[in-house]
Motif scaffolding. Structure first.
Motif, PDB file in Angstrom:
ATOM      1  N   PRO A  98      -0.267 -12.630  -7.597  1.00  0.00           N
ATOM      2  CA  PRO A  98      -0.176 -11.203  -7.254  1.00  0.00           C
ATOM      3  C   PRO A  98       1.172 -10.765  -6.705  1.00  0.00           C
ATOM      4  CG  PRO A  98      -1.393 -12.399  -5.580  1.00  0.00           C
ATOM      5  CD  PRO A  98      -1.174 -13.359  -6.712  1.00  0.00           C
ATOM      6  N   PHE A  99       2.021 -11.708  -6.289  1.00  0.00           N
ATOM      7  CA  PHE A  99       3.296 -11.327  -5.686  1.00  0.00           C
ATOM      8  C   PHE A  99       4.488 -11.691  -6.553  1.00  0.00           C
ATOM      9  CE2 PHE A  99       0.322 -12.840  -2.344  1.00  0.00           C
ATOM     10  CZ  PHE A  99      -0.025 -11.594  -1.845  1.00  0.00           C
ATOM     11  N   ALA A 100       4.257 -12.158  -7.769  1.00  0.00           N
ATOM     12  CA  ALA A 100       5.330 -12.722  -8.581  1.00  0.00           C
ATOM     13  C   ALA A 100       6.435 -11.716  -8.881  1.00  0.00           C
ATOM     14  CB  ALA A 100       4.758 -13.271  -9.890  1.00  0.00           C
ATOM     15  N   ALA A 101       6.083 -10.444  -9.007  1.00  0.00           N
ATOM     16  CA  ALA A 101       7.075  -9.447  -9.416  1.00  0.00           C
ATOM     17  C   ALA A 101       7.715  -8.721  -8.232  1.00  0.00           C
ATOM     18  CB  ALA A 101       6.418  -8.427 -10.347  1.00  0.00           C
ATOM     19  N   LEU A 102       7.464  -9.180  -7.007  1.00  0.00           N
ATOM     20  CA  LEU A 102       7.896  -8.449  -5.820  1.00  0.00           C
ATOM     21  C   LEU A 102       9.009  -9.183  -5.085  1.00  0.00           C
ATOM     22  CD1 LEU A 102       4.345  -7.533  -4.499  1.00  0.00           C
ATOM     23  CD2 LEU A 102       5.807  -6.189  -6.030  1.00  0.00           C
ATOM     24  N   HIS A 103       9.847  -8.423  -4.394  1.00  0.00           N
ATOM     25  CA  HIS A 103      10.921  -9.059  -3.634  1.00  0.00           C
ATOM     26  C   HIS A 103      10.375  -9.645  -2.331  1.00  0.00           C
ATOM     27  CE1 HIS A 103      11.137  -5.696  -0.789  1.00  0.00           C
ATOM     28  NE2 HIS A 103      11.155  -4.877  -1.814  1.00  0.00           N
ATOM     29  N   THR A 104      11.183 -10.456  -1.671  1.00  0.00           N
ATOM     30  CA  THR A 104      10.713 -11.300  -0.574  1.00  0.00           C
ATOM     31  C   THR A 104      10.120 -10.499   0.577  1.00  0.00           C
ATOM     32  OG1 THR A 104      12.373 -12.952  -1.153  1.00  0.00           O
ATOM     33  CG2 THR A 104      11.392 -13.103   1.041  1.00  0.00           C
ATOM     34  N   THR A 105      10.790  -9.436   0.999  1.00  0.00           N
ATOM     35  CA  THR A 105      10.299  -8.665   2.137  1.00  0.00           C
ATOM     36  C   THR A 105       8.943  -8.040   1.840  1.00  0.00           C
ATOM     37  OG1 THR A 105      12.562  -8.186   2.839  1.00  0.00           O
ATOM     38  CG2 THR A 105      10.819  -6.772   3.714  1.00  0.00           C
ATOM     39  N   LEU A 106       8.804  -7.467   0.640  1.00  0.00           N
ATOM     40  CA  LEU A 106       7.536  -6.846   0.260  1.00  0.00           C
ATOM     41  C   LEU A 106       6.446  -7.900   0.100  1.00  0.00           C
ATOM     42  CD1 LEU A 106       6.097  -4.229  -0.371  1.00  0.00           C
ATOM     43  CD2 LEU A 106       6.878  -4.422  -2.741  1.00  0.00           C
ATOM     44  N   ARG A 107       6.799  -9.075  -0.385  1.00  0.00           N
ATOM     45  CA  ARG A 107       5.830 -10.164  -0.493  1.00  0.00           C
ATOM     46  C   ARG A 107       5.201 -10.456   0.862  1.00  0.00           C
ATOM     47  NH1 ARG A 107       6.483 -15.135  -4.200  1.00  0.00           N
ATOM     48  NH2 ARG A 107       7.191 -14.277  -6.170  1.00  0.00           N
ATOM     49  N   ARG A 108       6.036 -10.601   1.898  1.00  0.00           N
ATOM     50  CA  ARG A 108       5.522 -10.917   3.224  1.00  0.00           C
ATOM     51  C   ARG A 108       4.571  -9.843   3.714  1.00  0.00           C
ATOM     52  NH1 ARG A 108      10.929 -13.015   4.324  1.00  0.00           N
ATOM     53  NH2 ARG A 108      11.515 -10.972   5.149  1.00  0.00           N
ATOM     54  N   GLN A 109       4.929  -8.578   3.509  1.00  0.00           N
ATOM     55  CA  GLN A 109       4.092  -7.468   3.958  1.00  0.00           C
ATOM     56  C   GLN A 109       2.750  -7.472   3.231  1.00  0.00           C
ATOM     57  OE1 GLN A 109       5.887  -3.611   3.397  1.00  0.00           O
ATOM     58  NE2 GLN A 109       3.907  -2.558   3.510  1.00  0.00           N
ATOM     59  N   LEU A 110       2.783  -7.665   1.912  1.00  0.00           N
ATOM     60  CA  LEU A 110       1.551  -7.582   1.138  1.00  0.00           C
ATOM     61  C   LEU A 110       0.667  -8.810   1.326  1.00  0.00           C
ATOM     62  CD1 LEU A 110       2.819  -5.875  -2.131  1.00  0.00           C
ATOM     63  CD2 LEU A 110       1.558  -4.864  -0.241  1.00  0.00           C
ATOM     64  N   ARG A 111       1.261  -9.968   1.607  1.00  0.00           N
ATOM     65  CA  ARG A 111       0.427 -11.123   1.957  1.00  0.00           C
ATOM     66  C   ARG A 111      -0.417 -10.812   3.178  1.00  0.00           C
ATOM     67  NH1 ARG A 111       5.481 -14.585   1.624  1.00  0.00           N
ATOM     68  NH2 ARG A 111       5.524 -15.460  -0.484  1.00  0.00           N
ATOM     69  N   SER A 112       0.220 -10.236   4.195  1.00  0.00           N
ATOM     70  CA  SER A 112      -0.495  -9.901   5.422  1.00  0.00           C
ATOM     71  C   SER A 112      -1.596  -8.886   5.147  1.00  0.00           C
ATOM     72  CB  SER A 112       0.493  -9.362   6.458  1.00  0.00           C
ATOM     73  OG  SER A 112      -0.166  -8.971   7.632  1.00  0.00           O
ATOM     74  N   GLU A 113      -1.288  -7.867   4.344  1.00  0.00           N
ATOM     75  CA  GLU A 113      -2.275  -6.850   4.015  1.00  0.00           C
ATOM     76  C   GLU A 113      -3.450  -7.447   3.239  1.00  0.00           C
ATOM     77  OE1 GLU A 113      -0.518  -3.579   1.970  1.00  0.00           O
ATOM     78  OE2 GLU A 113       0.863  -3.078   3.600  1.00  0.00           O
ATOM     79  N   LEU A 114      -3.137  -8.355   2.317  1.00  0.00           N
ATOM     80  CA  LEU A 114      -4.187  -8.935   1.485  1.00  0.00           C
ATOM     81  C   LEU A 114      -5.133  -9.802   2.304  1.00  0.00           C
ATOM     82  CD1 LEU A 114      -5.398  -9.312  -1.298  1.00  0.00           C
ATOM     83  CD2 LEU A 114      -3.719 -11.117  -1.719  1.00  0.00           C
ATOM     84  N   ARG A 115      -4.585 -10.591   3.212  1.00  0.00           N
ATOM     85  CA  ARG A 115      -5.449 -11.426   4.042  1.00  0.00           C
ATOM     86  C   ARG A 115      -6.358 -10.561   4.917  1.00  0.00           C
ATOM     87  NH1 ARG A 115      -5.811 -16.738   4.935  1.00  0.00           N
ATOM     88  NH2 ARG A 115      -6.981 -17.345   6.780  1.00  0.00           N
ATOM     89  N   ALA A 116      -5.800  -9.493   5.504  1.00  0.00           N
ATOM     90  CA  ALA A 116      -6.604  -8.603   6.333  1.00  0.00           C
ATOM     91  C   ALA A 116      -7.687  -7.916   5.505  1.00  0.00           C
ATOM     92  CB  ALA A 116      -5.703  -7.566   7.000  1.00  0.00           C
ATOM     93  N   LEU A 117      -7.343  -7.533   4.284  1.00  0.00           N
ATOM     94  CA  LEU A 117      -8.313  -6.870   3.412  1.00  0.00           C
ATOM     95  C   LEU A 117      -9.459  -7.806   3.069  1.00  0.00           C
ATOM     96  CD1 LEU A 117      -9.119  -4.456   1.600  1.00  0.00           C
ATOM     97  CD2 LEU A 117      -7.755  -5.514  -0.204  1.00  0.00           C
ATOM     98  N   ARG A 118      -9.146  -9.053   2.717  1.00  0.00           N
ATOM     99  CA  ARG A 118     -10.208 -10.003   2.382  1.00  0.00           C
ATOM    100  C   ARG A 118     -11.141 -10.225   3.559  1.00  0.00           C
ATOM    101  NH1 ARG A 118     -13.183 -13.641   2.785  1.00  0.00           N
ATOM    102  NH2 ARG A 118     -12.307 -14.004   4.842  1.00  0.00           N
TER     103      ARG A 118
END
Length: 236
Positions: free
Chosen positions: A165-185
């Motif tokens: 899910p993060f393959a097309a994203l830059h590093t800073t956005l990856r970190r933000q969306l990882r956190s969001e995804l874990r909270a969402l799950r």
């Protein structure tokens, strides 16, 4: 509990690839990890009912989605699976809202009031209100991912499948969306299976890691393993 046994083959003009995989887990967030060509994405596709399986079964919380011996093979729309594809697979001619609503529409293209309310709630929860009527070409990578994830959740799935899910994203956005995804799950309380060959994804999200290579399961690792990073680096 996710209980999987899969045997299948895919081929093209040049080669054949065999997947022979079995695992059962009740971990909330599972990563399928390994090099490119290990069979990770094929596993998700088979779980979702998008590939023919020669032999095996898929059971989710005691519900049988596939059992070749018993002649059970539910179609994708009946499996209760939310799928976030690697490149999001958004429909370019549809707005963000229509993409999210796509799987909920009747054969006549209508949404029930309850489904329309669910779509609106997802748009608000993912911060997409300002671009709800924009088409994918006018959205950033992070916005496209949020639309694709909202679409995967619109049908209230029992499991969430995430393919790079993060393959097309830059590093800073990856970190933000990882956190969001874990909270969402955690908020949804449904299991998730993540495909990745990025150790940072695994370290940030996974409770259990299934290391795949050559179409089979090589190792099982827990997030609590003190040597997890070394094991991940060694697996690639």
């Amino acid at each position: 509990m996710i209980d999987v046994r899969l045997q299948l083959s895919v081929r093209d003009a040049r080669r054949r690839f065999d997947l022979d995989l079995a695992f059962a887990t009740d971990a909330p967030f599972v990563a399928l990890y390994g090099p490119s060509g290990a069979g990770k994405s094929l596993t998700l596709q088979a779980l979702a009912g998008l590939l023919p399986v020669r032999a095996g079964h898929v059971r989710l919380n005691g519900r049988t989605l596939l059992d070749t011996a018993a002649g059970i093979n539910l179609p994708p729309e009946q499996r209760g699976v939310g799928y976030l594809f690697q490149h999001y697979a958004l429909f370019p001619h549809l707005s963000a809202r229509d993409n999210i609503a796509f799987g909920l529409r009747s054969p006549w293209g209508r949404l029930s009031p309850a489904d329309a309310a669910r779509v609106d709630a997802l748009i608000d929860n993912f911060g997409l209100r300002a671009m709800a009527h924009s088409k994918p070409a006018h959205l950033s990578g992070g916005q496209q991912q949020r639309v694709a994830l909202a679409r995967a959740l619109a049908c209230q799935p029992q499991v969430l499948l995430l393919d790079e899910p993060f393959a097309a994203l830059h590093t800073t956005l990856r970190r933000q969306l990882r956190s969001e995804l874990r909270a969402l799950r955690e908020q949804l309380g449904i299991p998730a299976l993540l495909v990745s060959h990025d150790p940072e994804d695994v370290l940030a999200l996974a409770d259990e890691v299934l290391v795949l290579d050559g179409g089979g399961l090589q190792h099982r690792l827990l997030a609590t393993d003190p040597d997890l990073r070394r094991a991940l680096d060694h697996a690639l």
